[in-house]
Design a protein around this motif. Structure first.
Motif, PDB file in Angstrom:
ATOM      1  N   ARG A 175       0.830  -1.203   0.000  1.00  0.00           N
ATOM      2  CA  ARG A 175       0.000   0.000   0.000  1.00  0.00           C
ATOM      3  C   ARG A 175       0.867   1.257   0.000  1.00  0.00           C
ATOM      4  NH1 ARG A 175      -3.606  -2.277   5.007  1.00  0.00           N
ATOM      5  NH2 ARG A 175      -4.613  -4.003   3.895  1.00  0.00           N
ATOM      6  N   ASN A 227      -6.597  -5.955   8.704  1.00  0.00           N
ATOM      7  CA  ASN A 227      -7.178  -5.710   7.384  1.00  0.00           C
ATOM      8  C   ASN A 227      -6.271  -6.179   6.236  1.00  0.00           C
ATOM      9  OD1 ASN A 227      -5.216  -3.711   7.100  1.00  0.00           O
ATOM     10  ND2 ASN A 227      -6.597  -2.074   7.734  1.00  0.00           N
ATOM     11  N   ASP A 264     -10.528  -4.558   2.100  1.00  0.00           N
ATOM     12  CA  ASP A 264     -10.334  -3.263   1.463  1.00  0.00           C
ATOM     13  C   ASP A 264     -10.730  -2.182   2.462  1.00  0.00           C
ATOM     14  OD1 ASP A 264     -13.136  -2.870   1.412  1.00  0.00           O
ATOM     15  OD2 ASP A 264     -13.311  -3.677  -0.625  1.00  0.00           O
ATOM     16  N   LYS A 265     -10.557  -0.924   2.083  1.00  0.00           N
ATOM     17  CA  LYS A 265     -10.786   0.145   3.051  1.00  0.00           C
ATOM     18  C   LYS A 265     -12.244   0.238   3.480  1.00  0.00           C
ATOM     19  CE  LYS A 265     -11.452   4.167   0.013  1.00  0.00           C
ATOM     20  NZ  LYS A 265     -10.955   5.532  -0.291  1.00  0.00           N
ATOM     21  N   HIS A 266     -13.157  -0.093   2.582  1.00  0.00           N
ATOM     22  CA  HIS A 266     -14.576  -0.019   2.928  1.00  0.00           C
ATOM     23  C   HIS A 266     -14.943  -1.081   3.967  1.00  0.00           C
ATOM     24  CE1 HIS A 266     -15.065   2.852  -0.305  1.00  0.00           C
ATOM     25  NE2 HIS A 266     -14.523   1.989  -1.161  1.00  0.00           N
ATOM     26  N   GLU A 267     -14.349  -2.258   3.833  1.00  0.00           N
ATOM     27  CA  GLU A 267     -14.602  -3.319   4.813  1.00  0.00           C
ATOM     28  C   GLU A 267     -13.979  -2.970   6.163  1.00  0.00           C
ATOM     29  OE1 GLU A 267     -14.737  -7.260   1.938  1.00  0.00           O
ATOM     30  OE2 GLU A 267     -12.798  -6.315   2.346  1.00  0.00           O
TER      31      GLU A 267
END
Length: 209
Positions: A139, A186, A190-193
């Motif tokens: 990332r 995480n 993903d960022k939404h999860e």
């Protein structure tokens, strides 16, 4: 209501913290920017990292209103921030500022490495966000490459591992999960999860959806 989000470098804790702050209408402080600002000034002025009194004075005179988040997110500044964060005198100079921010009327969301353990151990919600070093390095590599920085996947991973070691082993407020913090790994989210899990944790702890 104080929400403390802690975790290692490039774990996504800032993304989670900003989302929670927006959701609950609370002010947000990325405490890592404070250390990055000190680190950036050390580099800009050519100061010696061993000159503790000078670095402590620099931290004490920090102008929080002048922080430029984008300019402070370069690789060299991140490394410098990790080095100054090891210094107890620098940390102490920034502690009061962070505590005052956390305890303002209505509360706040803070993210960093010692929010739930040192800055606001009384926080209503404590979340520890992490991921594997490889996932975090990927990332960070994508982020730095997009900014045009000359980095390689291996150099970024090496930097992540070095910072993890330094942050976890320092004598002053080492990076660790508070006993009452809820873990979000995480690596495969993903960022939404990640945000969805954090919102569920906060709702369970506060009774506010």
């Amino acid at each position: 209501m104080i929400i403390a989000i802690d975790g290692p470098a490039a774990s996504g804790k800032g993304t989670v913290a900003r989302a929670l702050a927006a959701h609950f209408g609370l002010p947000h402080l990325d405490t890592g920017l404070l250390y990055r600002a000190v680190g950036a000034e050390v580099l800009a002025r050519g100061l010696d990292f061993a000159d503790v009194p000078a670095l402590a004075r620099l931290a004490a005179s920090l102008d929080v209103s002048a922080l430029d988040a984008e300019a402070l997110r370069t690789g060299p500044v991140g490394e410098a921030a990790s080095r100054v964060a090891e210094i107890p005198e620098v940390r102490q100079a920034l502690v009061d500022l962070q505590r005052d921010f956390a305890r303002q009327p209505g509360g706040a969301v803070l993210d960093g490495r010692d929010i739930g353990t040192v800055i606001a151990p009384e926080a209503t919600v404590k979340i520890f966000v992490t991921a594997s070093p490889e996932a975090r390095a990927a990332r960070r590599f994508a982020e730095l490459s997009a900014r045009g920085e000359a980095v390689t996947p291996q150099s970024v991973l090496d930097d992540i591992l070095k910072r993890d070691q330094r942050d976890s082993s320092r004598a002053a407020a080492p990076l660790r999960q508070a006993p009452d913090a809820v873990l979000i790994d995480n690596t495969h989210l993903d960022k939404h999860e990640s945000i969805a899990r954090a919102l569920a944790i906060a709702a369970a702890r506060t009774g506010r959806s």
